[in-house]
Design a protein around this motif. Structure first.
Motif, PDB file in Angstrom:
ATOM      1  N   UNK A 117       0.624  -1.134   0.110  1.00 55.11           N
ATOM      2  CA  UNK A 117       0.025  -0.044   0.006  1.00 55.11           C
ATOM      3  C   UNK A 117       0.676   1.255  -0.043  1.00 55.11           C
ATOM      4  N   UNK A 118       1.748   1.165   0.780  1.00 51.55           N
ATOM      5  CA  UNK A 118       3.048   2.195   0.730  1.00 51.55           C
ATOM      6  C   UNK A 118       3.482   2.604  -0.566  1.00 51.55           C
ATOM      7  N   UNK A 119       3.828   1.480  -1.367  1.00 54.27           N
ATOM      8  CA  UNK A 119       4.518   1.720  -2.405  1.00 54.27           C
ATOM      9  C   UNK A 119       3.535   2.213  -3.551  1.00 54.27           C
ATOM     10  N   UNK A 120       2.261   1.656  -3.599  1.00 58.08           N
ATOM     11  CA  UNK A 120       1.099   2.188  -4.558  1.00 58.08           C
ATOM     12  C   UNK A 120       1.144   3.679  -4.345  1.00 58.08           C
ATOM     13  N   UNK A 121       1.039   4.234  -3.132  1.00 60.35           N
ATOM     14  CA  UNK A 121       0.784   5.562  -2.814  1.00 60.35           C
ATOM     15  C   UNK A 121       1.942   6.521  -2.675  1.00 60.35           C
ATOM     16  N   UNK A 122       3.028   6.020  -2.908  1.00 60.56           N
ATOM     17  CA  UNK A 122       4.562   6.692  -2.773  1.00 60.56           C
ATOM     18  C   UNK A 122       4.590   7.064  -1.364  1.00 60.56           C
ATOM     19  N   UNK A 123       4.278   6.282  -0.469  1.00 57.20           N
ATOM     20  CA  UNK A 123       4.462   6.445   1.040  1.00 57.20           C
ATOM     21  C   UNK A 123       3.237   6.260   1.769  1.00 57.20           C
ATOM     22  N   UNK A 124       3.095   6.534   2.937  1.00 60.55           N
ATOM     23  CA  UNK A 124       2.035   6.376   4.013  1.00 60.55           C
ATOM     24  C   UNK A 124       2.536   6.449   5.479  1.00 60.55           C
ATOM     25  N   UNK A 125       1.526   6.764   6.354  1.00 61.70           N
ATOM     26  CA  UNK A 125       2.008   6.669   7.573  1.00 61.70           C
ATOM     27  C   UNK A 125       0.782   5.317   8.353  1.00 61.70           C
ATOM     28  N   UNK A 126       1.713   4.606   9.075  1.00 55.80           N
ATOM     29  CA  UNK A 126       0.926   3.336   9.608  1.00 55.80           C
ATOM     30  C   UNK A 126       0.650   3.736  10.699  1.00 55.80           C
ATOM     31  N   UNK A 127      -0.697   3.694  11.219  1.00 52.74           N
ATOM     32  CA  UNK A 127      -1.309   4.268  12.863  1.00 52.74           C
ATOM     33  C   UNK A 127      -1.938   3.044  13.160  1.00 52.74           C
ATOM     34  N   UNK A 128      -1.566   2.446  14.391  1.00 48.94           N
ATOM     35  CA  UNK A 128      -2.295   1.356  15.193  1.00 48.94           C
ATOM     36  C   UNK A 128      -3.258   2.100  16.026  1.00 48.94           C
ATOM     37  N   UNK A 129      -4.648   1.775  16.097  1.00 46.93           N
ATOM     38  CA  UNK A 129      -5.477   2.478  17.055  1.00 46.93           C
ATOM     39  C   UNK A 129      -5.924   1.608  18.054  1.00 46.93           C
ATOM     40  N   UNK A 130      -5.203   0.754  18.628  1.00 45.21           N
ATOM     41  CA  UNK A 130      -5.201   0.162  19.924  1.00 45.21           C
ATOM     42  C   UNK A 130      -5.527  -1.359  20.048  1.00 45.21           C
ATOM     43  N   UNK A 131      -5.122  -2.115  21.199  1.00 47.11           N
ATOM     44  CA  UNK A 131      -5.021  -3.335  21.131  1.00 47.11           C
ATOM     45  C   UNK A 131      -3.940  -3.941  20.320  1.00 47.11           C
ATOM     46  N   UNK A 132      -2.904  -3.528  20.126  1.00 48.31           N
ATOM     47  CA  UNK A 132      -1.822  -3.926  19.332  1.00 48.31           C
ATOM     48  C   UNK A 132      -0.975  -4.860  19.834  1.00 48.31           C
ATOM     49  N   UNK A 133      -0.567  -4.839  21.122  1.00 48.52           N
ATOM     50  CA  UNK A 133       0.383  -5.767  21.659  1.00 48.52           C
ATOM     51  C   UNK A 133      -0.098  -6.978  22.321  1.00 48.52           C
ATOM     52  N   UNK A 134      -1.520  -6.621  23.196  1.00 49.34           N
ATOM     53  CA  UNK A 134      -1.859  -7.839  24.198  1.00 49.34           C
ATOM     54  C   UNK A 134      -2.936  -8.386  23.568  1.00 49.34           C
ATOM     55  N   UNK A 135      -3.071  -9.632  24.398  1.00 48.89           N
ATOM     56  CA  UNK A 135      -4.406 -10.264  24.058  1.00 48.89           C
ATOM     57  C   UNK A 135      -4.167 -11.625  23.300  1.00 48.89           C
ATOM     58  N   UNK A 136      -2.982 -12.009  23.112  1.00 50.31           N
ATOM     59  CA  UNK A 136      -2.582 -13.274  22.527  1.00 50.31           C
ATOM     60  C   UNK A 136      -1.859 -14.302  23.524  1.00 50.31           C
ATOM     61  N   UNK A 137      -1.772 -15.397  23.221  1.00 48.63           N
ATOM     62  CA  UNK A 137      -0.797 -16.367  23.737  1.00 48.63           C
ATOM     63  C   UNK A 137       0.452 -15.771  23.865  1.00 48.63           C
ATOM     64  N   UNK A 138       1.044 -15.207  22.925  1.00 46.71           N
ATOM     65  CA  UNK A 138       2.507 -14.802  22.828  1.00 46.71           C
ATOM     66  C   UNK A 138       2.608 -13.659  24.275  1.00 46.71           C
ATOM     67  N   UNK A 139       1.849 -12.988  24.270  1.00 48.45           N
ATOM     68  CA  UNK A 139       1.696 -12.282  25.530  1.00 48.45           C
ATOM     69  C   UNK A 139       1.531 -12.944  27.108  1.00 48.45           C
ATOM     70  N   UNK A 140       0.766 -13.871  27.084  1.00 46.69           N
ATOM     71  CA  UNK A 140       0.467 -14.724  28.028  1.00 46.69           C
ATOM     72  C   UNK A 140       1.438 -15.368  28.511  1.00 46.69           C
ATOM     73  N   UNK A 141       2.301 -16.220  27.611  1.00 45.81           N
ATOM     74  CA  UNK A 141       3.492 -16.712  27.878  1.00 45.81           C
ATOM     75  C   UNK A 141       4.507 -16.019  28.387  1.00 45.81           C
ATOM     76  N   UNK A 142       4.603 -14.850  28.144  1.00 44.47           N
ATOM     77  CA  UNK A 142       5.767 -14.027  28.541  1.00 44.47           C
ATOM     78  C   UNK A 142       5.381 -12.829  29.621  1.00 44.47           C
ATOM     79  N   UNK A 143       4.447 -12.937  30.386  1.00 45.89           N
ATOM     80  CA  UNK A 143       3.783 -11.907  31.157  1.00 45.89           C
ATOM     81  C   UNK A 143       3.930 -10.552  30.301  1.00 45.89           C
ATOM     82  N   UNK A 144       3.412 -10.701  29.136  1.00 43.46           N
ATOM     83  CA  UNK A 144       3.302  -9.346  28.362  1.00 43.46           C
ATOM     84  C   UNK A 144       4.386  -8.791  27.669  1.00 43.46           C
ATOM     85  N   UNK A 145       5.579  -9.546  27.710  1.00 47.03           N
ATOM     86  CA  UNK A 145       6.721  -8.836  27.374  1.00 47.03           C
ATOM     87  C   UNK A 145       7.004  -9.045  25.985  1.00 47.03           C
ATOM     88  N   UNK A 146       6.829 -10.420  25.243  1.00 41.67           N
ATOM     89  CA  UNK A 146       7.236 -10.614  24.137  1.00 41.67           C
ATOM     90  C   UNK A 146       6.642  -9.829  22.731  1.00 41.67           C
TER      91      UNK A 146
END
Length: 116
Positions: A51-80
């Motif tokens: 999408x960035x290539x098509x548009x000649x750039x772009x900003x990626x903004x995440x609007x929440x619940x990015x890091x937590x809520x999966x097994x990866x977080x649960x297995x590492x006390x939220x660090x991984x």
């Protein structure tokens, strides 16, 4: 004359494409779901790159619940998930409720690991 919302009209001089994601919840690995499959972080990054290539750039903004809520977080006390997020080219993120699963001190400590 106004243009209908939700339609891309091509690159305008000085315009910026903003790419948003939400509720990624640390889904780094592809995984089956009841409705199909989550493609994982590698596929998401490839889509953002295209999408960035098509548009000649772009900003990626995440609007929440990015890091937590999966097994990866649960297995590492939220660090991984925070460590793994360093591999994605996110420009900015908003804190969602799941980023607070381990509390504000945890978010501050691991959020400091991110380049955005």
């Amino acid at each position: 004359m106004s243009r209908p919302a939700g339609r891309w009209y091509g690159r305008r001089r000085g315009g910026v494409r903003i790419l948003t994601t939400n509720d990624f919840v640390g889904s780094f690995h592809p995984q089956a779901t009841s409705y199909g499959a989550l493609p994982g972080a590698r596929a998401l990054q490839a889509t953002v790159d295209a999408l960035r290539e098509e548009a000649g750039g772009g900003l990626w903004i995440d609007t929440g619940d990015l890091a937590q809520g999966s097994a990866l977080g649960a297995l590492s006390d939220g660090a991984w998930p925070f460590v793994a997020l360093r591999e994605l080219s996110i420009d900015a993120a908003v804190v969602g409720n799941h980023e607070l699963d381990w509390g504000v001190p945890h978010l501050r400590r691991w959020g400091a690991e991110l380049p955005f």
